[in-house]
Scaffold this active site. Structure first.
Site, PDB file in Angstrom:
ATOM      1  N   HIS A 362       0.442  -1.000  -0.007  1.00 26.27           N
ATOM      2  CA  HIS A 362      -0.316   0.392   0.248  1.00 26.27           C
ATOM      3  C   HIS A 362       1.019   1.213  -0.070  1.00 26.27           C
ATOM      4  O   HIS A 362       0.357   2.311  -0.427  1.00 26.27           O
ATOM      5  CB  HIS A 362      -1.157  -0.230   1.448  1.00 26.27           C
ATOM      6  CG  HIS A 362      -2.252  -1.359   0.863  1.00 26.27           C
ATOM      7  ND1 HIS A 362      -1.972  -2.240   0.630  1.00 26.27           N
ATOM      8  CD2 HIS A 362      -3.077  -0.695  -0.087  1.00 26.27           C
ATOM      9  CE1 HIS A 362      -3.397  -2.674   0.432  1.00 26.27           C
ATOM     10  NE2 HIS A 362      -3.929  -1.527   0.246  1.00 26.27           N
ATOM     11  N   GLU A 603     -11.866 -10.507  -7.371  1.00 28.20           N
ATOM     12  CA  GLU A 603      -9.607  -9.789  -6.937  1.00 28.20           C
ATOM     13  C   GLU A 603      -9.411 -12.067  -5.947  1.00 28.20           C
ATOM     14  O   GLU A 603      -8.225 -12.625  -5.346  1.00 28.20           O
ATOM     15  CB  GLU A 603      -9.484  -9.294  -5.042  1.00 28.20           C
ATOM     16  CG  GLU A 603     -10.169  -9.529  -4.183  1.00 28.20           C
ATOM     17  CD  GLU A 603     -10.188  -7.434  -3.269  1.00 28.20           C
ATOM     18  OE1 GLU A 603      -9.521  -7.386  -3.805  1.00 28.20           O
ATOM     19  OE2 GLU A 603     -10.844  -7.423  -2.430  1.00 28.20           O
ATOM     20  N   ASP A 627      -4.932  -7.761  -5.634  1.00 28.04           N
ATOM     21  CA  ASP A 627      -4.472  -9.479  -4.657  1.00 28.04           C
ATOM     22  C   ASP A 627      -5.379 -10.851  -5.697  1.00 28.04           C
ATOM     23  O   ASP A 627      -4.395 -11.441  -5.292  1.00 28.04           O
ATOM     24  CB  ASP A 627      -6.469  -9.363  -4.267  1.00 28.04           C
ATOM     25  CG  ASP A 627      -5.746  -8.234  -2.685  1.00 28.04           C
ATOM     26  OD1 ASP A 627      -4.490  -8.734  -2.163  1.00 28.04           O
ATOM     27  OD2 ASP A 627      -6.585  -7.550  -2.449  1.00 28.04           O
ATOM     28  N   CYS A 674      -9.916  -1.964 -11.186  1.00 26.50           N
ATOM     29  CA  CYS A 674      -9.590  -1.356 -10.302  1.00 26.50           C
ATOM     30  C   CYS A 674      -8.329  -1.347  -9.950  1.00 26.50           C
ATOM     31  O   CYS A 674      -7.873  -0.477  -8.727  1.00 26.50           O
ATOM     32  CB  CYS A 674     -10.163  -0.220  -9.083  1.00 26.50           C
ATOM     33  SG  CYS A 674     -11.152  -1.858  -7.693  1.00 26.50           S
TER      34      CYS A 674
HETATM   35  C1  PEP Z   1      -7.381  -4.849  -5.511  1.00 32.67           C
HETATM   36  O1  PEP Z   1      -7.150  -5.638  -4.639  1.00 32.67           O
HETATM   37  O2  PEP Z   1      -7.005  -4.701  -6.427  1.00 32.67           O
HETATM   38  C2  PEP Z   1      -7.443  -3.676  -4.997  1.00 32.67           C
HETATM   39  C3  PEP Z   1      -7.549  -2.036  -5.368  1.00 32.67           C
HETATM   40  O3  PEP Z   1      -7.639  -3.256  -3.319  1.00 32.67           O
HETATM   41  P1  PEP Z   1      -6.552  -2.719  -2.692  1.00 32.67           P
HETATM   42  O4  PEP Z   1      -4.886  -3.144  -3.190  1.00 32.67           O
HETATM   43  O5  PEP Z   1      -6.921  -1.819  -1.660  1.00 32.67           O
HETATM   44  O6  PEP Z   1      -6.079  -4.747  -1.958  1.00 32.67           O
HETATM   45 MG    MG Z   2      -7.574  -6.083  -2.634  1.00 36.95          MG
END
Ligand code: PEP
Ligand code: MG
Length: 754
Positions: A362, A603, A627, A674
């Site tokens: 993140h 995901e 994910d 996304c």
């Molecule tokens: C993902 O897993 O692609 C996602 C958009 O969520 P995060 O990165 O917050 O897990």
């Molecule tokens: Mg995710």
């Protein structure tokens, strides 16, 4: 043997520099194996030879001088085969080379094991015996196991040494620390080490202007710890058995011991700030205990560390150092978190370098959201020694140059100039529709929530918010935020974008996102209690959040709710009932709420195979490729060791996307992507070819992706996709997409200077 192994590894890990680490190592190994000699050779890439770096038993004056060219002698054989070589009578071996300078001609028994990291031989550990001796299997495996554990420590110690060599100009000027590109771009600036409070080991070096005052500060902290201990002792006095009372006396003795005080003050007088001086003294003292044979005494090492932490806490409270952020701050740390980044004034943050984490952590996602070049997983970086150094951060290739040579610096300044020129070209996309050359509109949405601020100009550019990560307000508090505070937060985003759709994702904690007040300790957090799994077991948390969302939408009508980490249809059914319940209750309470559109994130692999069942149930689907990639490829998205296996362009990921898009089409449900893939210009053509309806990405990617969309027809994108879908590995797909961008004249979007 296991005990010995741990002790050696721990002693080597704690050595302050490479030379000390190696000398600790050879002495300990010679003793453990009861050999006559133990030596270590390290590979010198520049001269392509194995250099004798430390020995006990051979002539010490040969250290640093004896260099065996690659492939020469038995040491060369070990390095070449990357396997142990065990010979009872070395001189009789055909590969034996007589070296007189070391005095080893009289030795016959030979055992050498390679030290390997990331498939690369770093050096060779050798033991010798005067008599003929074939070392036993257990001895071979002991050395072998030891060598495997030492590789990291040696690389780390070597990197520290090379930092010095770099600044004094005695080493190759092109040396860099390698990691993984976290966000493309080049930054040149000054390192500011961010460390976790009260974590003695991660305290960085800093200079002090007034050593006398710093000594007083240190003495004050020591006196306070003394008082704390005496108070504790008095309070617990009667309840504690005598031997435990003695522990307090021992701690007080240690605390007030002259060596601890004098050694620290000496380092302060030499110009180091108290926390770093303390860090070093504590490390030396703890090590003395660690190396003791008696188990009881060995455990006193942790008492010394505990004392260190206590003194550090007082030092930090006494005079918290005002964090100074130079104009171009490169934030450096063991494991940079989104919170640490948020502490730096946005105008000063030029780059991020983290020893841990990877491209899909993140922190890297936040770096992209903020448009800051980042390099992650720089495992070799000696973090504590980086403060104040000039750095060049190459986020394209995942490189960090420390105190760069003028030629390196000017090369990167040239790249920055090219980036600015490219940036100006990219800017020309602002305000234009995101439309393929054959007239298909691909709305581009924003991923947000990790940072609060967003300029109006950037908001105007997006067709909506495709992913609002609601976790951050939950992470920065000391308890769950209430309905009102969440309501205020959601209303701000919904109204900023209305009438454009805003997709609020329900709480997705767990995995690498921890709430300080809701600790979840698990062996495999990414396979554990995460996302909706927590929501289903704590409906009160989920209901509060949904109520706040529904209320925030009153009068606006642009809310979409998205459910993360769905792995089976039952979860969706239950959560939809909860959303309905929140809606009905609010109506009953007199709030004019309406039912929002509800979608799921795909995901998890099981959701890919049930995409049809999911599509039937919901209003939209959004693919979380971050994910999905980690679960499909079984590669932890935060683990730098396996980061090179994590590839969103893997054909398996592309085929999963194909399945999802096809399933959604059967029910006429729109599909968005996304995950970070949506903002990667290398993937845009593939996603357009797949027929994904919208792409949602960090703000920094919007114009770049739009440029690609506007440069290609959907027809051509489909053709390229069908070629990519037939490919067998990610590298092939990557090459195909690089060539396609080059053909469109857009190579500069992924590589500078193209
Ligand atoms: C993902 O897993 O692609 C996602 C958009 O969520 P995060 O990165 O917050 O897990
Ligand atoms: Mg995710």
């Amino acid at each position: 043997m296991l005990d010995t192994l741990h002790r050696i590894v721990s002693a080597v890990n704690k050595a302050p520099d490479l030379q000390k680490a190696l000398s600790v190592l050879v002495n300990a190994v010679k003793e453990a194996i009861a050999s006559d000699v133990c030596s270590i050779y390290l590979v010198d890439d520049a001269s392509r030879s194995n250099v004798l770096m430390a020995t006990v038993g051979l002539h010490v004056k040969a250290v640093g001088k004896v260099r065996l060219p690659m492939g020469r002698g038995l040491v060369g054989l070990v390095a070449e085969r990357a396997e142990p070589v065990n010979v009872a009578d070395a001189p009789a071996h055909p590969r034996y080379v007589r070296i007189t300078d070391t005095g080893e001609t009289r030795y016959r028994g030979f055992l050498g094991v390679p030290i390997i990291q990331n498939r690369r031989v770093l050096g060779v550990l050798v033991v010798r015996q005067v008599e003929m001796r074939e070392f036993q299997d257990e001895e071979v495996t002991f050395l072998f196991t030891l060598a495997a554990q030492l590789a990291g420590a040696i690389t780390h110690a070597r990197a520290s040494g090379e930092l010095d060599a770099l600044t004094t100009g005695t080493e190759s000027i092109n040396r860099f620390l390698a990691g993984q590109g976290g966000n493309a771009g080049v930054a040149i600036g000054t390192a500011v080490v961010s460390y976790r409070q009260s974590d003695l080991q991660s305290v960085p070096d800093r200079k002090v202007d007034d050593p006398d005052a710093e000594c007083v500060r240190f003495q004050r902290a020591v006196a306070q710890v003394g008082e704390d201990l005496r108070r504790l002792q008095a309070r617990l006095g009667e309840q504690l058995p005598t031997e435990d009372q003695a522990l307090f006396d021992a701690l007080l003795l240690m605390l007030e011991s002259e060596t601890l005080l004098l050694q620290t003050e000496e380092a302060i007088q030499a110009g180091l700030w108290a926390p770093a001086a303390l860090r070093d003294t504590i490390a030396t003292h703890a090590q003395i205990f660690d190396e003791m044979d008696d188990r009881y005494l060995r455990e006193r090492g942790s008492d010394v560390r505990d004392l260190g932490r206590r003194i550090l806490t007082h030092l930090e409270h006494d005079q918290p150092l005002p964090a100074e952020y130079p104009q171009k701050t490169i934030l450096v740390g063991e494991e940079i978190s989104a919170m640490q980044m948020a502490e730096v004034p946005p105008d000063s943050l030029a780059g991020v370098v983290s020893a841990k984490g990877s491209n899909s952590s993140h922190a890297a996602i936040l770096a992209r959201a903020m448009g800051v070049p980042a390099v992650m997983g720089v495992a070799e970086m000696p973090v504590s020694r980086m403060q104040g150094r000039e750095l060049v951060v190459d986020g394209y290739r995942g490189r960090v140059y420390v105190d760069p040579a003028p030629t390196v610096r000017s090369e990167y300044e040239r790249l920055q100039a090219e980036e600015r020129a490219l940036g100006a070209e990219v800017e020309e996309m602002r305000g234009l529709p995101s439309e393929t050359t054959d007239g298909h509109i691909i709305p581009l949405h924003l991923n947000t929530g990790l940072v609060n601020e967003m300029h109006a100009e950037e908001q105007a550019e997006a067709a909506g918010v495709g992913l609002y990560r609601t976790e951050v307000p939950f992470m920065v508090r000391d308890r769950f935020p209430g309905e009102t505070s969440q309501f205020n937060n959601y209303q701000r985003v919904l109204s900023a974008f209305a009438p454009r759709p805003v997709t609020l994702r329900t709480l997705d904690v767990g995995g690498d996102k921890e709430l300080p007040y809701f600790p979840v300790t698990e062996q495999n957090p990414f396979l554990g209690w995460r996302g909706v799994r927590i929501s289903l077991q704590h409906p009160e948390i989920f209901l509060t959040q949904v109520r706040a969302m529904l209320k925030a939408d009153i009068g606006l009508g642009n809310l979409q709710i998205m459910l993360p980490m769905i792995s089976s249809v039952g979860e969706v059914d239950e959560l939809q009932l909860l959303i309905q319940r929140a809606h009905d209750e609010l109506l009953e309470e007199g709030h004019a709420v309406s039912m929002p559109r509800v979608g799921v994130m795909i995901e998890v692999p099981s959701a890919v195979y049930q995409a049809e069942e999911l599509a039937r149930r919901v209003d939209f689907i959004s693919i979380g490729t971050n994910d999905l990639t980690q679960y499909l490829l079984a590669v932890d998205r935060n683990n730098p060791r396996v980061a090179d296996l994590y590839d969103e362009l893997h054909p398996a990921v592309l085929r999963a996307l194909r399945m999802i898009v096809d399933a959604a089409a059967q029910f006429n449900r729109p599909v968005s992507v996304c995950g970070e893939l949506a903002g990667n210009p290398l993937a845009t053509i593939l996603l357009v070819g797949l027929g994904v309806d919208t792409l949602s990405m960090s703000v920094g990617s919007l114009l770049r992706v739009k440029w690609v969309v506007r440069s290609i027809s959907r027809m051509r994108a489909r053709q390229l996709l069908s070629v990519a879908l037939r490919m067998e590995d990610a590298a092939q797909v990557r090459r195909l997409m690089e060539a396609s961008l080059d053909e469109l004249g857009l190579g500069g979007l992924i590589r500078p200077g193209k």
